[in-house]
Design an enzyme around this catalytic site. Structure first.
Site, PDB file in Angstrom:
ATOM      1  N   TYR A 151       2.172 -63.954 -12.206  1.00 27.09           N
ATOM      2  CA  TYR A 151       3.273 -64.710 -11.604  1.00 27.09           C
ATOM      3  C   TYR A 151       3.938 -65.536 -12.696  1.00 27.09           C
ATOM      4  O   TYR A 151       3.264 -66.296 -13.412  1.00 27.09           O
ATOM      5  CB  TYR A 151       2.744 -65.645 -10.507  1.00 27.09           C
ATOM      6  CG  TYR A 151       3.855 -66.424  -9.838  1.00 27.09           C
ATOM      7  CD1 TYR A 151       4.677 -65.814  -8.909  1.00 27.09           C
ATOM      8  CD2 TYR A 151       4.091 -67.762 -10.147  1.00 27.09           C
ATOM      9  CE1 TYR A 151       5.717 -66.511  -8.297  1.00 27.09           C
ATOM     10  CE2 TYR A 151       5.123 -68.470  -9.545  1.00 27.09           C
ATOM     11  CZ  TYR A 151       5.931 -67.840  -8.628  1.00 27.09           C
ATOM     12  OH  TYR A 151       6.953 -68.523  -8.036  1.00 27.09           O
ATOM     13  N   ASP A 253       3.613 -67.614 -21.427  1.00 30.60           N
ATOM     14  CA  ASP A 253       3.924 -68.485 -20.293  1.00 30.60           C
ATOM     15  C   ASP A 253       2.765 -69.465 -20.176  1.00 30.60           C
ATOM     16  O   ASP A 253       1.680 -69.112 -19.713  1.00 30.60           O
ATOM     17  CB  ASP A 253       4.064 -67.642 -19.018  1.00 30.60           C
ATOM     18  CG  ASP A 253       4.341 -68.493 -17.780  1.00 30.60           C
ATOM     19  OD1 ASP A 253       4.194 -69.731 -17.865  1.00 30.60           O
ATOM     20  OD2 ASP A 253       4.685 -67.920 -16.726  1.00 30.60           O
ATOM     21  N   LYS A 280       5.508 -77.648 -15.091  1.00 34.46           N
ATOM     22  CA  LYS A 280       4.439 -78.377 -14.364  1.00 34.46           C
ATOM     23  C   LYS A 280       4.062 -79.726 -15.003  1.00 34.46           C
ATOM     24  O   LYS A 280       4.800 -80.674 -14.867  1.00 34.46           O
ATOM     25  CB  LYS A 280       3.209 -77.485 -14.233  1.00 34.46           C
ATOM     26  CG  LYS A 280       3.550 -76.110 -13.616  1.00 34.46           C
ATOM     27  CD  LYS A 280       2.923 -75.870 -12.301  1.00 34.46           C
ATOM     28  CE  LYS A 280       3.250 -74.488 -11.804  1.00 34.46           C
ATOM     29  NZ  LYS A 280       3.054 -74.256 -10.412  1.00 34.46           N
TER      30      LYS A 280
END
Ligand SMILES: Cc1ncc(COP(=O)(O)O)c(C=O)c1O
Length: 452
Positions: A151, A253, A280
């Site tokens: 994801y 990522d 985040k």
């Protein structure tokens, strides 16, 4: 803790169910992010403080989800609140740069060796998208390669094969590019090369078939949906070497995994990615993303260049609120804080392993740093296809999550994972472990049944 949270409890009838029914009349599906949807209706938060979160019914839970791993210091962390409050009075967003943006950029580029230059955006999705577009601009190539099941947010190309299933994932020698959204153009699927994570031989063979067309190979060093398993050093090095030979970029990522070590998950590899997407925790609780990496590659964004390869802007990028919160959060998530949090997570993993033994259930646990995930399988999965949850397994996981939520007052991530925060201690770990022991015992027949 209930006192501390000073709940604004709504009346009995003004509860989450009623609010959700109202929401459905105005917000499609009643929610703006499917992550928080739960059947029959999601609960509404009233307040959160530290590692506790209260809903409008007045139930208080320990929060092991931390807004999907975004809150490294839990909720309403006083040093962040103080800094942001001061900044709020000075304005929230300007059509000018701000000093705090420069200070935060210095903090992050000094922290991670490969971050020679950085640019801020507003979400992890935007960071990954911008990183992919920067890779294309730098190499002049269209295709990207990504692992099956990972994801990376909701950019068309990044979301391909994010949720492949046995009906469509195809041969492991050449996994299919599977769209997530109906209407995804065929051209997008053709430009995404999908490989099986941690499988060197197959991955290199697949990459070789598109050797002169790949702009970047996108790697999450501990991909959550692939089972929260670490990318092996051999795998990451093999992919890096392939990119060197074939004129492609290696891009990471680290939207979630920056928390894993002081210098991110990349700190532990012998090779350095060319670019990294962040998000985040670097927002200190506010929306954020960033792209960091090699100065010569980052030049694609540089307005000084006579030929600007990638003109890039964003109204709220590097807004001083996010920069202030992020600076405080990351300044206080220093080497010692990372170490202490990882020690706490290791204790949690050890205790959960004990609970698994005591309950005598076929459950395994994977993870890295301050995050871990449980699987209803005796042997921990190594690949996305092994970690894939069947419908039956998902049903039992949802029952376990409900048990933890309603009976043990513990909020977890819906993959049956936990992301710890620095404001947690042994007390919260004991509560989690005891809760899981109770849940495993209560659902043992169903868990056993999955493994027959
Ligand atoms: C690894 C990874 N990349 C990218 C994203 C997208 O980030 P955002 O939700 O901020 O767009 C996420 C979000 O969960 C993620 O886990």
């Amino acid at each position: 803790m209930i006192d501390k949270l000073k709940l604004n409890i709504m009346s009995e009838t003004d509860n989450s169910e009623k609010l959700y029914n109202e929401a459905r009349g105005v917000i499609i599906g009643g929610v703006s992010r499917n992550t928080i949807f739960r059947k029959p209706y999601p609960h509404y938060a009233s307040k959160a403080s530290g590692c506790y979160i209260a809903d409008i019914e007045g139930s208080v839970r320990v929060d092991f989800a931390n807004n999907m791993a975004a809150l490294i210091h839990g909720h309403a962390y006083p040093p962040i609140i103080d800094a942001v409050t001061e900044q709020l009075r000075k304005g929230t967003a300007y059509t000018l740069a701000s000093e705090i943006e420069v200070a935060f950029a210095k903090l992050l580029t000094e922290r991670v060796a490969g971050f020679e230059r950085i640019r801020f955006v507003n979400s992890g999705t935007e960071a990954v998208m911008t990183m992919i577009k920067a890779s294309r601009a730098y190499t002049g190539r269209a295709k990207i390669a990504k692992a099956e099941g990972t994801y990376h947010g909701t950019y068309d190309f990044a979301e391909v094969s994010q949720a492949s299933d046995p009906s469509n994932w195809g041969d492991p020698e050449s996994p299919e590019s599977v769209p997530i959204a109906f209407g995804t153009p065929e051209s997008v699927l053709n430009d995404v090369v999908v490989f099986p994570y941690n499988d060197i031989e197959r991955t290199i063979a697949i990459l070789d078939r598109h050797a002169d067309q790949i702009a970047c190979v996108l790697i999450d060093p501990v991909p959550h949906r692939v089972g929260l398993v670490k990318g092996t050093s051999e795998f990451v090095e093999a992919v890096y070497n392939w990119t060197r030979k074939n004129g492609a970029l290696l891009v990471f990522d680290e939207v979630i995994t920056l928390r894993v070590n002081y210098g991110g998950a990349q700190e532990k590899y012998s090779v350095t990615p060319d670019l990294t997407a962040l998000g985040k925790i670097i927002g200190g609780g506010f929306p954020v993303g960033a792209i960091a990496g090699r100065a010569d590659v980052m030049k694609v964004f540089d307005p000084h260049e006579s030929k600007l390869l990638f003109p890039h802007s964003g109204t709220f990028s590097a807004n001083p609120i996010t920069m202030t919160a992020g600076y405080k959060a990351m300044e206080l998530f220093d080497r010692d804080a990372v170490l202490q949090l990882n020690i706490l997570a290791q204790k949690a993993v050890n205790q959960i392993q004990e609970a698994i033994k005591l309950a005598d259930v076929p459950v395994s646990i994977t993870g890295a740093g301050s995050m871990f995930r449980m699987h209803l399988k005796e042997v921990p999965p190594k690949t996305y296809r092994e970690a894939y949850q069947t419908k039956e397994a998902k049903t039992v996981i949802n029952e376990l999550l409900d048990y933890m939520y309603f009976k043990e007052n513990t909020l977890m991530i819906n993959t049956f994972s936990c992301m710890l925060s620095t404001v947690m201690g042994q007390k919260e770990i004991d509560k989690l472990t005891q809760g899981l022991l109770n849940a495993f015992k209560a659902l043992k027949p169903k868990i056993d049944n999955l493994n027959k």
